[in-house]
Design a protein around this motif. Structure first.
Motif, mmCIF file in Angstrom:
data_model
loop_
_atom_site.group_PDB
_atom_site.id
_atom_site.type_symbol
_atom_site.label_atom_id
_atom_site.label_comp_id
_atom_site.label_asym_id
_atom_site.label_seq_id
_atom_site.Cartn_x
_atom_site.Cartn_y
_atom_site.Cartn_z
ATOM 1 N N SER A 4 51.609 8.838 34.244
ATOM 2 C CA SER A 4 50.855 7.680 33.776
ATOM 3 C C SER A 4 49.498 7.648 34.471
ATOM 4 O O SER A 4 49.355 8.135 35.596
ATOM 5 C CB SER A 4 51.626 6.394 34.085
ATOM 6 N N PRO A 5 48.486 7.084 33.808
ATOM 7 C CA PRO A 5 47.170 6.977 34.452
ATOM 8 C C PRO A 5 47.254 6.202 35.752
ATOM 9 O O PRO A 5 48.033 5.254 35.877
ATOM 10 C CB PRO A 5 46.322 6.239 33.409
ATOM 11 N N THR A 6 46.461 6.583 36.721
ATOM 12 C CA THR A 6 46.438 5.899 38.012
ATOM 13 C C THR A 6 45.876 4.487 37.832
ATOM 14 O O THR A 6 44.759 4.317 37.330
ATOM 15 C CB THR A 6 45.554 6.671 39.011
ATOM 16 N N PRO A 7 46.605 3.459 38.242
ATOM 17 C CA PRO A 7 46.083 2.097 38.099
ATOM 18 C C PRO A 7 45.003 1.789 39.136
ATOM 19 O O PRO A 7 45.030 2.303 40.263
ATOM 20 C CB PRO A 7 47.314 1.218 38.316
ATOM 21 N N VAL A 8 44.064 0.963 38.737
ATOM 22 C CA VAL A 8 43.029 0.449 39.638
ATOM 23 C C VAL A 8 43.000 -1.064 39.463
ATOM 24 O O VAL A 8 42.819 -1.560 38.345
ATOM 25 C CB VAL A 8 41.640 1.037 39.331
ATOM 26 N N VAL A 9 43.193 -1.792 40.559
ATOM 27 C CA VAL A 9 43.187 -3.251 40.520
ATOM 28 C C VAL A 9 41.873 -3.747 41.109
ATOM 29 O O VAL A 9 41.565 -3.481 42.278
ATOM 30 C CB VAL A 9 44.381 -3.841 41.295
ATOM 31 N N PHE A 10 41.089 -4.451 40.291
ATOM 32 C CA PHE A 10 39.813 -5.016 40.722
ATOM 33 C C PHE A 10 40.010 -6.482 41.107
ATOM 34 O O PHE A 10 40.636 -7.242 40.364
ATOM 35 C CB PHE A 10 38.781 -4.910 39.603
ATOM 36 N N VAL A 11 39.463 -6.864 42.250
ATOM 37 C CA VAL A 11 39.622 -8.225 42.781
ATOM 38 C C VAL A 11 38.233 -8.823 42.985
ATOM 39 O O VAL A 11 37.451 -8.329 43.812
ATOM 40 C CB VAL A 11 40.393 -8.226 44.112
ATOM 41 N N HIS A 12 37.920 -9.862 42.246
ATOM 42 C CA HIS A 12 36.605 -10.486 42.388
ATOM 43 C C HIS A 12 36.607 -11.480 43.541
ATOM 44 O O HIS A 12 37.656 -11.801 44.110
ATOM 45 C CB HIS A 12 36.190 -11.162 41.083
ATOM 46 N N GLY A 13 35.427 -11.959 43.865
ATOM 47 C CA GLY A 13 35.287 -12.921 44.944
ATOM 48 C C GLY A 13 34.953 -14.308 44.425
ATOM 49 O O GLY A 13 35.127 -14.612 43.241
ATOM 50 N N SER A 19 36.201 -11.626 34.564
ATOM 51 C CA SER A 19 35.617 -10.886 33.440
ATOM 52 C C SER A 19 34.313 -10.193 33.804
ATOM 53 O O SER A 19 33.841 -9.325 33.064
ATOM 54 C CB SER A 19 35.392 -11.825 32.253
ATOM 55 N N SER A 20 33.726 -10.533 34.949
ATOM 56 C CA SER A 20 32.491 -9.866 35.379
ATOM 57 C C SER A 20 32.721 -8.398 35.716
ATOM 58 O O SER A 20 31.769 -7.621 35.822
ATOM 59 C CB SER A 20 31.888 -10.590 36.588
ATOM 60 N N TRP A 21 33.992 -7.989 35.876
ATOM 61 C CA TRP A 21 34.323 -6.592 36.139
ATOM 62 C C TRP A 21 34.344 -5.741 34.861
ATOM 63 O O TRP A 21 34.580 -4.537 34.941
ATOM 64 C CB TRP A 21 35.698 -6.479 36.795
ATOM 65 N N GLN A 22 34.131 -6.324 33.694
ATOM 66 C CA GLN A 22 34.345 -5.594 32.447
ATOM 67 C C GLN A 22 33.610 -4.247 32.376
ATOM 68 O O GLN A 22 34.211 -3.240 31.962
ATOM 69 C CB GLN A 22 33.971 -6.453 31.243
ATOM 70 N N PRO A 23 32.333 -4.147 32.762
ATOM 71 C CA PRO A 23 31.696 -2.829 32.721
ATOM 72 C C PRO A 23 32.396 -1.801 33.613
ATOM 73 O O PRO A 23 32.477 -0.614 33.256
ATOM 74 C CB PRO A 23 30.271 -3.113 33.208
ATOM 75 N N TRP A 24 32.910 -2.233 34.741
ATOM 76 C CA TRP A 24 33.659 -1.346 35.619
ATOM 77 C C TRP A 24 34.972 -0.914 34.958
ATOM 78 O O TRP A 24 35.357 0.255 35.049
ATOM 79 C CB TRP A 24 33.966 -2.041 36.943
ATOM 80 N N LEU A 25 35.646 -1.855 34.307
ATOM 81 C CA LEU A 25 36.896 -1.524 33.632
ATOM 82 C C LEU A 25 36.662 -0.455 32.566
ATOM 83 O O LEU A 25 37.429 0.505 32.455
ATOM 84 C CB LEU A 25 37.505 -2.770 32.995
ATOM 85 N N LEU A 27 34.209 1.737 32.414
ATOM 86 C CA LEU A 27 33.845 3.003 33.046
ATOM 87 C C LEU A 27 35.060 3.706 33.634
ATOM 88 O O LEU A 27 35.249 4.921 33.441
ATOM 89 C CB LEU A 27 32.802 2.749 34.146
ATOM 90 N N PHE A 28 35.895 2.972 34.345
ATOM 91 C CA PHE A 28 37.067 3.581 34.967
ATOM 92 C C PHE A 28 38.065 4.052 33.919
ATOM 93 O O PHE A 28 38.723 5.082 34.103
ATOM 94 C CB PHE A 28 37.711 2.619 35.959
ATOM 95 N N ALA A 29 38.177 3.333 32.817
ATOM 96 C CA ALA A 29 39.052 3.777 31.731
ATOM 97 C C ALA A 29 38.540 5.083 31.130
ATOM 98 O O ALA A 29 39.327 5.987 30.826
ATOM 99 C CB ALA A 29 39.156 2.694 30.659
ATOM 100 N N GLU A 30 37.222 5.192 30.985
ATOM 101 C CA GLU A 30 36.629 6.420 30.457
ATOM 102 C C GLU A 30 36.920 7.614 31.371
ATOM 103 O O GLU A 30 36.992 8.757 30.902
ATOM 104 C CB GLU A 30 35.115 6.253 30.321
ATOM 105 N N HIS A 31 37.106 7.358 32.655
ATOM 106 C CA HIS A 31 37.378 8.424 33.620
ATOM 107 C C HIS A 31 38.873 8.659 33.827
ATOM 108 O O HIS A 31 39.263 9.356 34.761
ATOM 109 C CB HIS A 31 36.694 8.114 34.950
ATOM 110 N N GLY A 32 39.699 8.060 32.979
ATOM 111 C CA GLY A 32 41.120 8.368 33.007
ATOM 112 C C GLY A 32 41.983 7.471 33.850
ATOM 113 O O GLY A 32 43.176 7.752 34.027
ATOM 114 N N SER A 256 29.186 5.736 42.767
ATOM 115 C CA SER A 256 29.466 6.076 44.153
ATOM 116 C C SER A 256 30.936 5.860 44.480
ATOM 117 O O SER A 256 31.559 6.682 45.164
ATOM 118 C CB SER A 256 28.587 5.228 45.085
ATOM 119 N N VAL A 257 31.498 4.771 43.977
ATOM 120 C CA VAL A 257 32.915 4.490 44.196
ATOM 121 C C VAL A 257 33.783 5.555 43.537
ATOM 122 O O VAL A 257 34.743 6.053 44.138
ATOM 123 C CB VAL A 257 33.268 3.083 43.671
ATOM 124 N N LEU A 258 33.447 5.913 42.311
ATOM 125 C CA LEU A 258 34.208 6.953 41.607
ATOM 126 C C LEU A 258 34.164 8.281 42.353
ATOM 127 O O LEU A 258 35.182 8.974 42.488
ATOM 128 C CB LEU A 258 33.667 7.125 40.192
#
Length: 271
Positions: A4-13, A19-25, A27-32, A256-258
């Motif tokens: 299964s794809p590796t999960p990534v959990v984003f935590v806002h402050g 929903s402000s993480w949407q561009p990150w979501l 991008l990370f989905a595009e990278h698998g 950079s994070v990726l």
């Protein structure tokens, strides 16, 4: 058998919608990866609903938010990579210290127990909460001018105001009061297991122009991990403020994070 794809959990402050993480979501989905950005407890699903019901988020502290995300992680098939911003960065550090993630990235992370410097810019950035002790039990909103100082000071004012309109929501004051008293409380919820040598690698990211969490706080946070042999690294973006995850330069930070994840964890497992 496929993985299964590796999960990534984003935590806002504080003050930003999940929903402000949407561009990150995206991008990370595009990278698998399999990314998710769950809201904080009590946080309505949209910016509009959160603004219309501000007290729904009131009263939640660091421990309640941490346990909320821990429960979400426990429901995943595999341990995730954790990525958090501001107080979400602190939550990321706490969860990684509990071995709930395979790696963690804490971006402009809020001050954990043991970090001593409290720069004047941080005090000014959090004044909307601390000006009234009753705010510990309330949800607090920022004005556009307050957001511009706390988040958008490195941006053109027009961009800061646009981000304010798009993503800001009322947030609980309790975590800030808990963080402020952390060094006077032996059982503070802002305490992180910084001495855990069995945890996954951790990347701390700081914006050099951040008013809310200046680089001095992040560098002091790095020192708190000196008792652990686990990988702990720091990257600075010198010209960026606290808005670095949502402003027009977000992609530089995300790339950079990726790259760091690929170097420290490896490419994602994909189906």
């Amino acid at each position: 058998m496929t993985a299964s794809p590796t999960p990534v959990v984003f935590v806002h402050g504080l003050w930003l919608s999940a929903s402000s993480w949407q561009p990150w979501l995206d991008l990370f989905a595009e990278h698998g990866f399999a990314p998710v950005a769950p809201p904080w407890p009590g946080e309505p699903p949209s910016v509009e609903e959160a603004r219309a019901n501000p007290e729904s988020a009131a009263g939640f502290g660091i421990e309640e938010v941490t346990r909320h995300y821990a429960d979400i992680i426990d429901g995943l098939e595999t341990k995730p990579i954790l990525v958090g911003h501001s107080f979400g960065g602190m939550i990321t550090e706490k969860l990684l210290g509990e071995n709930r993630g395979i790696a963690g990235v804490a971006i402009d992370a809020a001050q954990i127990k043991g970090v001593l410097p409290v720069p004047l810019s941080s005090l000014r950035a959090t004044l909307p909460v601390f000006k009234n002790f009753a705010n510990e039990k309330r949800a607090v909103s920022l004005t556009a001018d307050q957001f511009r100082y706390s988040f958008g000071n490195a941006l053109d004012p027009a961009e800061s105001d646009a981000l304010f309109e798009a993503w800001t929501i009322p947030s609980p004051g309790k975590p800030l009061f808990e963080a402020a008293s952390a060094n006077f409380s032996p059982h503070s919820p802002a305490k992180v297991a910084t001495d855990n040598s069995e945890r996954g690698p951790l990347l701390l990211i700081t914006g050099g122009k951040d008013h809310t969490v200046p680089g001095s706080i992040t560098r002091s946070t790095l020192k708190q991990y000196r008792g652990s042999s686990a990988v702990t690294e720091l990257v600075e973006f010198p010209d960026r403020g606290h808005s670095l995850t949502i402003d027009s330069g977000w992609r530089e930070v995300a790339d950079s994070v990726l790259s760091w994840i690929e170097a420290r964890v490896g490419a994602p497992a994909t189906a």
